[in-house]
Design a protein around this motif. Sequence first.
Motif, PDB file in Angstrom:
ATOM      1  N   SER A  68       0.831  -1.217   0.000  1.00 63.98           N
ATOM      2  CA  SER A  68       0.000   0.000   0.000  1.00 63.98           C
ATOM      3  C   SER A  68       0.857   1.256   0.000  1.00 63.98           C
ATOM      4  O   SER A  68       0.556   2.218  -0.715  1.00 63.98           O
ATOM      5  CB  SER A  68      -0.890   0.046   1.238  1.00 63.98           C
TER       6      SER A  68
ATOM      7  N   ARG B  16       1.295  -7.665  -7.618  1.00 64.88           N
ATOM      8  CA  ARG B  16       0.969  -6.272  -7.326  1.00 64.88           C
ATOM      9  C   ARG B  16       1.376  -5.336  -8.464  1.00 64.88           C
ATOM     10  O   ARG B  16       0.895  -4.213  -8.553  1.00 64.88           O
ATOM     11  CB  ARG B  16       1.674  -5.833  -6.040  1.00 64.88           C
TER      12      ARG B  16
ATOM     13  N   THR C 168     -10.130  -3.011  -1.598  1.00 59.22           N
ATOM     14  CA  THR C 168     -10.640  -4.138  -2.390  1.00 59.22           C
ATOM     15  C   THR C 168     -11.680  -4.941  -1.625  1.00 59.22           C
ATOM     16  O   THR C 168     -12.505  -5.613  -2.232  1.00 59.22           O
ATOM     17  CB  THR C 168      -9.480  -5.071  -2.801  1.00 59.22           C
ATOM     18  N   ASP C 169     -11.650  -4.898  -0.288  1.00 60.90           N
ATOM     19  CA  ASP C 169     -12.570  -5.716   0.503  1.00 60.90           C
ATOM     20  C   ASP C 169     -13.217  -4.881   1.602  1.00 60.90           C
ATOM     21  O   ASP C 169     -12.561  -4.528   2.579  1.00 60.90           O
ATOM     22  CB  ASP C 169     -11.825  -6.911   1.120  1.00 60.90           C
TER      23      ASP C 169
ATOM     24  N   LYS D  35     -11.574 -12.216   9.141  1.00 60.68           N
ATOM     25  CA  LYS D  35     -11.415 -12.308   7.687  1.00 60.68           C
ATOM     26  C   LYS D  35     -10.505 -11.176   7.193  1.00 60.68           C
ATOM     27  O   LYS D  35      -9.592 -11.401   6.390  1.00 60.68           O
ATOM     28  CB  LYS D  35     -12.803 -12.211   7.027  1.00 60.68           C
ATOM     29  N   GLY D  36     -10.752  -9.977   7.691  1.00 59.86           N
ATOM     30  CA  GLY D  36      -9.945  -8.821   7.282  1.00 59.86           C
ATOM     31  C   GLY D  36      -8.472  -9.000   7.629  1.00 59.86           C
ATOM     32  O   GLY D  36      -7.591  -8.747   6.803  1.00 59.86           O
TER      33      GLY D  36
ATOM     34  N   LEU E 270      -6.914 -11.673   5.402  1.00 62.02           N
ATOM     35  CA  LEU E 270      -6.625 -11.167   4.053  1.00 62.02           C
ATOM     36  C   LEU E 270      -5.359 -10.308   4.065  1.00 62.02           C
ATOM     37  O   LEU E 270      -4.494 -10.438   3.191  1.00 62.02           O
ATOM     38  CB  LEU E 270      -7.800 -10.314   3.551  1.00 62.02           C
TER      39      LEU E 270
ATOM     40  N   ARG F 129      -2.490 -11.570   1.748  1.00 59.52           N
ATOM     41  CA  ARG F 129      -2.404 -10.737   0.541  1.00 59.52           C
ATOM     42  C   ARG F 129      -2.642 -11.545  -0.739  1.00 59.52           C
ATOM     43  O   ARG F 129      -1.765 -11.622  -1.607  1.00 59.52           O
ATOM     44  CB  ARG F 129      -1.025 -10.070   0.482  1.00 59.52           C
TER      45      ARG F 129
ATOM     46  N   GLU G  76      -4.031 -12.649  -4.480  1.00 56.84           N
ATOM     47  CA  GLU G  76      -4.037 -11.918  -5.766  1.00 56.84           C
ATOM     48  C   GLU G  76      -5.246 -10.979  -5.833  1.00 56.84           C
ATOM     49  O   GLU G  76      -6.366 -11.377  -5.535  1.00 56.84           O
ATOM     50  CB  GLU G  76      -4.088 -12.929  -6.918  1.00 56.84           C
TER      51      GLU G  76
ATOM     52  N   PHE H  34      -5.939  -8.521  -3.944  1.00 52.30           N
ATOM     53  CA  PHE H  34      -6.243  -7.874  -2.664  1.00 52.30           C
ATOM     54  C   PHE H  34      -5.281  -6.718  -2.412  1.00 52.30           C
ATOM     55  O   PHE H  34      -4.091  -6.814  -2.669  1.00 52.30           O
ATOM     56  CB  PHE H  34      -6.117  -8.888  -1.519  1.00 52.30           C
TER      57      PHE H  34
ATOM     58  N   LYS I 129      -6.464  -3.802   0.237  1.00 53.56           N
ATOM     59  CA  LYS I 129      -6.783  -3.416   1.609  1.00 53.56           C
ATOM     60  C   LYS I 129      -8.185  -3.862   1.987  1.00 53.56           C
ATOM     61  O   LYS I 129      -9.112  -3.790   1.170  1.00 53.56           O
ATOM     62  CB  LYS I 129      -6.721  -1.884   1.752  1.00 53.56           C
ATOM     63  N   ALA I 130      -8.331  -4.318   3.228  1.00 53.45           N
ATOM     64  CA  ALA I 130      -9.651  -4.561   3.793  1.00 53.45           C
ATOM     65  C   ALA I 130     -10.018  -3.327   4.606  1.00 53.45           C
ATOM     66  O   ALA I 130      -9.174  -2.774   5.313  1.00 53.45           O
ATOM     67  CB  ALA I 130      -9.619  -5.799   4.680  1.00 53.45           C
TER      68      ALA I 130
END
Length: 338
Positions: free
Chosen positions: A170, A196, A308-309, A318-319, A322, A326, A328, A330, A332-333
């Motif tokens: 990020s 990425r 993305t989430d 889950k966050g 993820l 990381r 494919e 993804f 950021k949650a």
Amino acid sequence: MKAVVIKEPGKVSLEQVNIPNPPAGFVRVKVKAAAICATDLEVLDGNIPANYPLTPGHEWSGIVDAVGSDEDAHWIGKRVIGSNDVVCLKCEACRSGDWRYCKDFEEIGFKRNGAYAEYVIVPTYGLCELPENVSFVHGALCEPLGVALGTLEKAGAKFSDTCLIMGAGSIGLCILAAAKAMGMKKIVVCATTEKRLKIAKKMGASYTIATKEQNLIEEMKKIHPNGTDVVIDATGIEECIQQSLKLARKGGTVALAGYGRGKMMNIRIDDIHVNNLRVVGAGNNWNQHKKAVTLMADGLVDIEHFATDLIQIEEYEKGLDLARRRPEGFLKAVFCYE
Ligand SMILES: [Zn+2]
Ligand SMILES: [Zn+2]
């Protein structure tokens, strides 16, 4: 209210806790969006000094719903983002503008409870109004974008300078967005795999290099034959830092924007000494929120696709999972609250 609480390193749960009341000089923000940052995983793992039990979360936006001092009443109902720096405002460091060196420095999400909760308490002096044309999710991303702006500022980056960004997390991608907005040229992003780099390409990187498949040093000789004006390491990985020092042009700058996790590293001092490099530390967001949100409001930076989430607070596991894996696609949650 619901809050994600790290009781001690490795122990995280969703708890029901009292809604906090803001003391004088602070406001309470009803959180609307809070992004999960890789740094939060370091807090969860106990790799960063923090005050446990702790609710993490330093990338947030929301609406002010209570104030601790009557003179701050005009903030009530405002859409806001803000600084996470809590300082005394009285000591010599604070008064000279170096408030991050304040003896009482505390950061929201690390030493104080953060925004993985329905409400967060933040200092009034750090508030920044979120313009109507910037969504809450986008606004929460002003924090990492601010880290990128601060990094380029500390690096002394200028219009038309060449740029190499090591790492496409990020922060690396925020630096790419900021470097594009300020008119740097021939911007290269490198990462181990293409995963990425596809995003970096979409965001307008001039070149991308997958270091598992291509030789970074050889490729860079073709792209910036005399070395790069500004090299930014956004990985904190020893090998990347060693390469950064070799890839900067003579008299160029290397900015260290990756967290080194307390590790000792080997670097060749002569890479710095002989080539007169400037090596600068760029580890945090120093009051860059206003600049970040202005770039978003003016359409010069759009990183909303980083989110993305979108998840509910109940889906914190889950966050976090993820953010750790990381997968494919993804990036950021982001917790979104009604
Ligand atoms: Zn962060
Ligand atoms: Zn101070």
